[in-house]
Write a protein that holds these residues in place. Structure first.
Motif, short mmCIF file in Angstrom:
data_model
loop_
_atom_site.label_atom_id
_atom_site.label_comp_id
_atom_site.label_asym_id
_atom_site.label_seq_id
_atom_site.Cartn_x
_atom_site.Cartn_y
_atom_site.Cartn_z
N HIS A 298 1.07 -10.97 -1.61
CA HIS A 298 1.24 -10.60 -0.12
C HIS A 298 2.25 -11.66 0.53
O HIS A 298 3.15 -11.49 1.20
N ARG A 299 2.09 -12.97 0.03
CA ARG A 299 2.87 -14.06 0.63
C ARG A 299 4.27 -13.64 -0.04
O ARG A 299 5.02 -14.26 0.97
N ARG A 300 4.30 -13.49 -1.02
CA ARG A 300 5.80 -13.43 -1.80
C ARG A 300 6.55 -12.27 -1.05
O ARG A 300 7.52 -12.54 -0.86
N ALA A 322 -3.14 -6.55 -4.55
CA ALA A 322 -3.60 -6.71 -5.95
C ALA A 322 -3.23 -5.82 -6.65
O ALA A 322 -3.31 -5.80 -8.27
N LYS A 323 -2.92 -4.66 -6.47
CA LYS A 323 -2.67 -3.37 -7.21
C LYS A 323 -1.26 -3.94 -7.73
O LYS A 323 -0.25 -3.86 -6.88
N PRO A 324 -1.12 -3.29 -9.18
CA PRO A 324 0.35 -3.41 -9.63
C PRO A 324 1.66 -2.59 -8.93
O PRO A 324 2.47 -3.20 -8.87
N SER A 325 0.99 -1.52 -8.82
CA SER A 325 2.04 -0.61 -8.25
C SER A 325 2.65 -1.16 -6.87
O SER A 325 3.97 -1.15 -6.51
N VAL A 326 1.76 -1.70 -6.02
CA VAL A 326 1.96 -2.24 -4.68
C VAL A 326 2.77 -3.44 -4.62
O VAL A 326 3.91 -3.66 -4.00
N ALA A 327 2.47 -4.32 -5.51
CA ALA A 327 3.00 -5.69 -5.87
C ALA A 327 4.57 -5.16 -6.38
O ALA A 327 5.47 -6.23 -5.87
N GLN A 328 4.79 -4.41 -7.20
CA GLN A 328 6.07 -4.09 -7.77
C GLN A 328 6.97 -3.62 -6.73
O GLN A 328 8.16 -3.80 -6.58
N ASP A 329 6.24 -2.60 -5.73
CA ASP A 329 7.10 -2.27 -4.69
C ASP A 329 7.41 -3.26 -3.83
O ASP A 329 8.71 -3.35 -3.02
N GLY A 330 6.59 -4.20 -3.56
CA GLY A 330 6.94 -5.38 -2.61
C GLY A 330 8.16 -6.11 -3.36
O GLY A 330 8.84 -6.76 -2.60
#
Length: 332
Positions: A298-300, A322-330
């Motif tokens: 989230h910070r990134r 924490a979900k890989p899909s959300v982290a990749q979208d971000g």
């Protein structure tokens, strides 16, 4: 629970009395039938009288271990208030050693209770992530005994007169807290694991009557014995407070120390009978990793001005990252 997740310290045929032609459940290979038993049908579940099964000897050994540990814990904590509050061998006064007054006695006692409620988290992590319950209980029982020995030795008259009682007590409280935390977090789940039959089955009694053997009733019976062991073990405080009043503190602490040694010996002697579940990861560490990943991602995303939006147009919460899909979208 799969059969592969169970590590048998010895063959189950010895403690459970199985026959070579036992019948295994087709969907649950860890379950089995003895002679005169059959798997329960839906009709059996609704019509037959439910009873508990025989409790395995391994479960009784774990219950006895819990009795010894509670005997030790309540035996050493019973004299704490007088030990800390009052002076040593003061004529006409109550038994004591440290002469710290009521405030110090209450403060240290409350700290010890808090510490003993905190350390089971560590004991659970060690068992679930690294050692398993059996090895963890053995390890922390040894730590427990070390703490008891520190308490007993620093309660000797020579140690009290030379000022060793208070530092010895503080060290003992910390070490004993580690010990009891490692034991308490593992004995209760381990005692339930000793009954390895998970599916309902029907048993024919000697008079020809059929009954439904229920796992829940069996586990309930095991825990009835377990909590009786806790309550009876708690009576040790009566003995130790009498010893402190009529003899001295060091024999009052020596008795629970010896019982802790008995606890370790009894638990070790049952090593060939236990059903042992291999460590499969601590939920505490898994939760920590999820929280860490959510905050970091989230910070990134916030620093890169790449926050992910929900369907309502609002930014996704940090835990979503924490979900890989959300982290990749971000990150994209």
């Amino acid at each position: 629970m799969s059969a592969k997740s169970l590590e048998k310290v010895s063959q189950e045929s010895e403690p459970l009395g199985l026959t070579k032609d036992q019948e295994l459940h087709p969907d649950h290979p860890e379950d089995y039938l003895r002679e005169g038993e059959r798997w329960a049908t839906e009709e059996d579940m609704s019509t037959l009288r439910r009873v508990g099964d025989r409790i395995p000897a391994a479960a009784y050994l774990v219950v006895l271990t819990e009795f010894c540990e509670r005997f030790t814990f309540y035996g050493i904590t019973g004299p704490f208030q007088n030990y800390i509050q009052n002076g040593y061998k003061v004529p006409g006064s109550r038994p004591g050693a440290i002469d710290g007054g009521q405030h110090l006695a209450t403060g240290l006692s409350n700290f010890f209770q808090f510490w003993c409620y905190l350390t089971p988290i560590l004991g659970a992590v060690v068992a679930d992530q690294y050692l398993g319950k059996f090895k963890t209980i053995i390890l922390f029982s040894i730590i427990y005994i070390i703490g008891d020995l520190v308490l007993t030795l620093t309660a000797l008259p020579s140690s009290i007169r030379h000022g060793g009682a208070l530092p010895g007590l503080v060290i003992a409280m910390i070490v004993i807290g580690f010990g009891t935390g490692g034991i308490k977090s593992n004995v209760s789940p381990m005692v339930a694991e000793q009954y390895g039959r998970y599916r309902p089955f029907v048993r024919k009694l000697k008079n020809g009557t059929e009954v439904l053997v229920d796992r829940e009733l069996t586990v309930q019976s095991i825990f009835n014995w377990f909590y009786w062991a806790i309550n009876v073990g708690g009576l040790s405080a009566i003995a130790t407070t009498e010893i402190e009043a009529n003899v001295d503190f060091w024999p009052a602490y020596l008795m629970p120390t010896l019982m802790c040694v008995v606890c370790l010996v009894v638990f070790w002697l049952g090593k060939k009978k236990y059903v042992l579940v291999k460590p499969n990861g601590s939920i505490v560490l898994k939760t920590y990793r999820v929280v860490r990943a959510g905050i970091r991602n989230h910070r990134r995303a916030k620093a890169d001005n790449a926050l992910v939006m929900n369907e309502d147009g609002k930014p996704a919460g940090w835990i979503e990252y924490a979900k890989p899909s959300v982290a990749q979208d971000g990150a994209s």
